[in-house]
Scaffold this active site. Sequence first.
Site, PDB file in Angstrom:
ATOM      1  N   SER A  74      11.559 -19.224  -7.453  1.00 11.44           N
ATOM      2  CA  SER A  74      10.143 -18.866  -7.521  1.00 11.44           C
ATOM      3  C   SER A  74       9.942 -17.360  -7.380  1.00 11.44           C
ATOM      4  O   SER A  74      10.653 -16.686  -6.631  1.00 11.44           O
ATOM      5  CB  SER A  74       9.382 -19.582  -6.401  1.00 11.44           C
ATOM      6  OG  SER A  74       8.055 -19.099  -6.297  1.00 11.44           O
ATOM      7  N   TYR A  97       5.209 -15.392 -12.154  1.00 10.35           N
ATOM      8  CA  TYR A  97       3.756 -15.220 -12.183  1.00 10.35           C
ATOM      9  C   TYR A  97       3.474 -13.817 -12.709  1.00 10.35           C
ATOM     10  O   TYR A  97       4.176 -12.867 -12.339  1.00 10.35           O
ATOM     11  CB  TYR A  97       3.152 -15.345 -10.782  1.00 10.35           C
ATOM     12  CG  TYR A  97       3.092 -16.746 -10.245  1.00 10.35           C
ATOM     13  CD1 TYR A  97       2.234 -17.700 -10.804  1.00 10.35           C
ATOM     14  CD2 TYR A  97       3.868 -17.135  -9.158  1.00 10.35           C
ATOM     15  CE1 TYR A  97       2.164 -18.986 -10.302  1.00 10.35           C
ATOM     16  CE2 TYR A  97       3.816 -18.416  -8.649  1.00 10.35           C
ATOM     17  CZ  TYR A  97       2.959 -19.331  -9.225  1.00 10.35           C
ATOM     18  OH  TYR A  97       2.905 -20.612  -8.736  1.00 10.35           O
ATOM     19  N   THR A 123       4.937 -19.388 -15.635  1.00  9.51           N
ATOM     20  CA  THR A 123       3.883 -20.305 -15.203  1.00  9.51           C
ATOM     21  C   THR A 123       2.549 -19.875 -15.810  1.00  9.51           C
ATOM     22  O   THR A 123       2.103 -18.750 -15.607  1.00  9.51           O
ATOM     23  CB  THR A 123       3.784 -20.346 -13.673  1.00  9.51           C
ATOM     24  OG1 THR A 123       4.986 -20.913 -13.153  1.00  9.51           O
ATOM     25  CG2 THR A 123       2.602 -21.189 -13.215  1.00  9.51           C
ATOM     26  N   LYS A 198       5.775 -22.889 -18.796  1.00  6.30           N
ATOM     27  CA  LYS A 198       5.653 -23.939 -17.771  1.00  6.30           C
ATOM     28  C   LYS A 198       4.172 -24.195 -17.453  1.00  6.30           C
ATOM     29  O   LYS A 198       3.462 -23.280 -17.045  1.00  6.30           O
ATOM     30  CB  LYS A 198       6.396 -23.515 -16.507  1.00  6.30           C
ATOM     31  CG  LYS A 198       6.300 -24.499 -15.355  1.00  6.30           C
ATOM     32  CD  LYS A 198       7.091 -23.992 -14.162  1.00  6.30           C
ATOM     33  CE  LYS A 198       7.021 -24.944 -12.989  1.00  6.30           C
ATOM     34  NZ  LYS A 198       5.660 -24.986 -12.386  1.00  6.30           N
ATOM     35  N   HIS A 222       1.672 -28.613 -12.048  1.00  3.75           N
ATOM     36  CA  HIS A 222       1.787 -27.799 -10.835  1.00  3.75           C
ATOM     37  C   HIS A 222       1.769 -28.669  -9.582  1.00  3.75           C
ATOM     38  O   HIS A 222       1.106 -28.364  -8.593  1.00  3.75           O
ATOM     39  CB  HIS A 222       0.660 -26.762 -10.768  1.00  3.75           C
ATOM     40  CG  HIS A 222       1.080 -25.458 -10.136  1.00  3.75           C
ATOM     41  ND1 HIS A 222       1.153 -24.294 -10.843  1.00  3.75           N
ATOM     42  CD2 HIS A 222       1.473 -25.151  -8.870  1.00  3.75           C
ATOM     43  CE1 HIS A 222       1.549 -23.311 -10.041  1.00  3.75           C
ATOM     44  NE2 HIS A 222       1.760 -23.819  -8.840  1.00  3.75           N
TER      45      HIS A 222
END
Length: 335
Positions: A74, A97, A123, A198, A222
């Site tokens: 992440s 992100y 994402t 994603k 999510h």
Amino acid sequence: MVMDNKTFGLYFARFRPRILIDVSRIDMTTTVLGFKISMPIMIAPTAMQKMAHPEGEYATARASSAAGTIMTLSSWATSSVEEVASTGPGIRFFQLYVYKDRNVVAQLVRRAERAGFKAIALTVDTPRLGRREADIKNRFTLPSFLTLKNFEGLNLGKMNKADDSGLASYVASQIDRTLSWKDVKWLQTITTMPILVKGVLTAEDTRLAIQNGAAGIIVSNHGARQLDYVPATITALEEVVKAAQGRVPVFLDGGVRRGTDAFKALALGASGVFIGRPVVFALAAEGEAGVRKVLQMLRDEFELTMALSGCTSLKEITRRHIITEADMHRPVSRL
């Protein structure tokens, strides 16, 4: 609220096993973006893993490498890309992100590439954080002894306390709400890593992702924490697979709790699945040993499901091995 992903196994499909097939040897190996892995079960990005266990992402990285599968780190990890790379060899993807400051994004992507990460999982379903009522109630924030290590030194590694959710405030202040398809193109200009999109749930966005150069699609809601009333990932999967038409691989992220769930996803056309909560729960319970154990459990369950369905390799898992709720409502042809 969104259908809880834990209903995955109960809600959707029944098996149509084939019999009298030699299943003395089962091959679960597969290739993802050119990388060979031991099974089509991979680790999804989950943030702040040192909140679950002191070794956090270090433990998860070692366990995934030992299992011969892919770990996705992440952006909001409590270990940096360099620290995870230092744990040893392994195939790793980086979840991204997109921040308002694109220099931060470019720097982070290049660091991941230098650290040996093999793909970006972009994402795309979080221009704003969903209303996470538990976070609001608990006034969630990152503990003072932890930082978002990828952003340490950029004044972005800490979360301020807030009257509601510190995470929601952080997202509102830092994440770029203008993110659009042109940014998928932009990412391709700053990295040679393939980009997986994603957060796709529809055929329309699948086609747009492919048109804009995505190397693959990750069907994800999510963890059912963004938008109420979206479908469970398994429900959206077949629509996305049909729209992709085999042009790029489609993966499922979310709701997998057993090897039988992974089999259903592959029967519906997924090239593999990513697991999130099982890894975090296992990490909290037993650290690296827990993550190793949950990966082994899922592997064993998946292998048994293949054997009892009459499949000796992944390519033998087909749509004819399951019947879905939608199939049950279609008229049956009379012989």
